[in-house]
Enzyme design. Structure first.
Site, PDB file in Angstrom:
ATOM      1  CB  THR A  18      -0.959   0.109   1.218  1.00 10.05           C
ATOM      2  OG1 THR A  18      -0.185  -0.050   2.513  1.00 10.05           O
ATOM      3  CG2 THR A  18      -1.942  -1.078   1.222  1.00 10.05           C
ATOM      4  CG  HIS A  22       6.958   3.623   5.778  1.00 14.37           C
ATOM      5  ND1 HIS A  22       7.468   3.308   6.984  1.00 14.37           N
ATOM      6  CD2 HIS A  22       5.993   2.950   5.596  1.00 14.37           C
ATOM      7  CE1 HIS A  22       6.535   2.540   7.561  1.00 14.37           C
ATOM      8  NE2 HIS A  22       5.930   2.273   6.740  1.00 14.37           N
ATOM      9  CB  SER A 262       2.777   8.623   9.812  1.00 12.91           C
ATOM     10  OG  SER A 262       2.670   9.835   9.197  1.00 12.91           O
ATOM     11  CE  LYS A 263       2.484   3.371   3.753  1.00 16.33           C
ATOM     12  NZ  LYS A 263       2.083   1.972   3.259  1.00 16.33           N
ATOM     13  NE  ARG A 264      -1.537  10.366   7.804  1.00 15.65           N
ATOM     14  CZ  ARG A 264      -1.867   9.210   8.492  1.00 15.65           C
ATOM     15  NH1 ARG A 264      -2.038   8.061   7.555  1.00 15.65           N
ATOM     16  NH2 ARG A 264      -1.783   9.292   9.441  1.00 15.65           N
TER      17      ARG A 264
END
Length: 493
Positions: A18, A22, A262-264
């Site tokens: 997904t 990261h 986080s991935k964001r």
């Protein structure tokens, strides 16, 4: 605590496809890979792609590409195969359905008909009463009549695992002995109402069937460990599992503001580091320091040195903060550790389209090979090479106006004229001779070398900071250097 098992070590890295990989995921892969290689064990690379709404084939291919770029080889998994294939969970659905049925038949699981609204209402009531708000076991022991009534209402049940009414204690390889009491680990769902298996089932089932001995994963999954230990016990009773693996939960990687990375977060994307020209060995060296160290006084080491020394019990359980500047500095050290020939090859992507601002025919391989050793001493990331050497391959320098204003003080025109005269008669096969020419020009105007060379550097390269100036002038050549000084004098006029 020993991290060595009596049986051969088998660890797994099991990302979901997904989005972009990261750095937190890379750190987990690194620790599993290093642990397996240290113990001459097996690394199983497994793809957890049961979430059809979020998983994508593009992300799957990015994961494989990232593993190859980082230098991680795997012993079982996609493109390699192995005795426990397939290694994509989307291709193992029949296995999960069979195990879920065996858990139901063995009394280790049951069907739960509670609606979401009913669950929410009871959870709110539990919170109001100061009690744990997890599932309350409402459907644990339904009568046949109750089941028929729910079916008549058209309710589609989920499958829940029946947690034993006992305290669960285990020794974590990173955190030591941990204990969870029954009221804090309620029964949990393992199969959705539509029959789709949940992560809570597929992950431990695959670990059991693939005979994983050590599970090294992020701290955020720690709360699910007692659930998995109870499930392993049930799977062992059913003859599905041979053992319960040893767990080690790796510390959080923190970003800005001491929040979990986080991935964001922009700085978490592995693609960002590849595009900026981080070396895999430099990035991995830094990521290994997020919770582990080779020694108290050595931050720079090779991946081979890490593998030789790595022990999961040496991992610090405290959160580790990601420091981009330190990451860049360590990467710069690894750039300088490269053989010059290897350095020139690794820079090539940034010397070509779309990164290079010059036409391909204007690139001069001889000039590049001459400047490369000087550039290697200055870079933190490979992408910096483009701006550092563009003056060699462009018809004229790209002026940074701030640099121009900073360097071209009052009297700079007179200094440049004197420098031009000195350079005209200098030996252009000697960087030292060029330095003496600029030094003489500075002395003629009462300036030390640092002040005298600033206007020359900006006139020739367009920037106040860059590679060693006099070596750069020698490689650029007399004709182009003097022409650029002339152009700067015209601009000043």
């Amino acid at each position: 605590m020993s991290s060595v098992a009596s049986a051969p070590v088998r660890v797994r890295f099991c990302p979901s496809p997904t989005g972009n990989p990261h750095v937190g995921l890379v750190r987990t892969a690194l620790f599993n890979w290093a642990f397996a290689r240290h113990h001459q064990g097996t690394l199983v690379f497994r793809i957890e792609d049961t979430d059809a709404a979020r998983d994508s084939e593009e992300s799957y291919n990015q994961l494989l590409d990232a593993m190859r770029w980082l230098g991680f080889d795997w012993d079982e998994g996609p493109e390699v195969g192995g005795p426990h294939a397939p290694y994509r969970q989307s291709q193992r659905m029949d296995i999960y359905a069979d195990v879920a049925q065996k858990l139901l038949d063995g009394g280790h699981a049951y069907r739960c008909y509670c609606s979401q609204e009913e669950l929410d209402t009871r959870r709110e009531a539990a919170r109001a009463a100061g009690k744990p708000s997890g599932y309350d076991g409402h459907c644990r022991d339904l009568t046949d009549a109750q089941v028929e009534e729910y079916k008549a209402q058209g309710r589609a049940p989920i499958v829940r695992f029946r947690m034993p009414d006992e305290t669960i204690t285990f020794t974590d390889l990173v955190r030591g002995e941990l204990t969870f009491t029954p009221e804090n680990v309620p029964d949990y769902g393992i199969v959705r109402a539509n029959g789709a298996p949940l992560y809570t089932l597929v992950n431990p089932v695959d670990d059991a069937l693939m005979e994983i001995t050590h599970v090294l994963r992020g701290e955020d999954l720690l709360s699910s460990t007692p659930r998995q230990i109870a499930l392993y016990k049930a799977l062992t009773e059913l003859g599905i599992a041979k053992q319960t693996p040893v767990f080690g939960h790796l510390p959080y990687v923190m970003g800005e503001g001491n929040k979990k990375l986080s991935k964001r977060d922009p700085q978490s994307s592995l693609n960002l580091y590849r595009e900026r020209g981080f070396l895999p060995e430099g990035l991995l060296n830094y990521l290994s320091l997020l919770g582990w160290s080779l020694s108290a006084d050595q931050d720079i080491f090779t991946i081979e040195e890490m593998v030789a020394a790595f022990d999961i019990s040496d991992v610090n359980p405290n959160p580790a903060r990601f420091d981009l500047k330190k990451c860049e500095a360590i990467n710069g050290d690894h750039i300088r550790m490269l053989d010059v020939k290897e350095f020139t090859e690794r820079c090539r992507p940034w010397l070509q389209a779309p990164f290079a601002p010059w036409a391909p025919e204007d690139f001069d391989a001889a000039k590049w090979e001459a400047i490369a050793p000087h550039a290697q001493t200055r870079l933190k990331v490979l992408s910096e090479i483009t701006d550092n050497v563009d003056f060699l391959f462009l018809a004229e320098p790209v002026f940074d106006e701030a640099s121009w204003t900073k360097a071209m003080k009052e009297g700079s025109d007179a200094l440049l004229r004197t420098a031009r005269e000195q350079l005209e008669s200098a030996d252009w096969n000697s960087a030292e001779s060029l330095k003496e020419a600029v030094l003489a020009a500075g002395e003629a105007h009462g300036l030390k070398l640092g002040k005298a060379q600033a206007p020359v550097r900006v006139a020739v390269t367009g920037r106040t900071v860059g590679l060693p100036l006099f070596e750069s002038l020698e490689i650029l050549g007399k004709e182009k250097t003097l022409a650029r000084i002339d152009a700067a004098l015209a601009k000043l006029a």
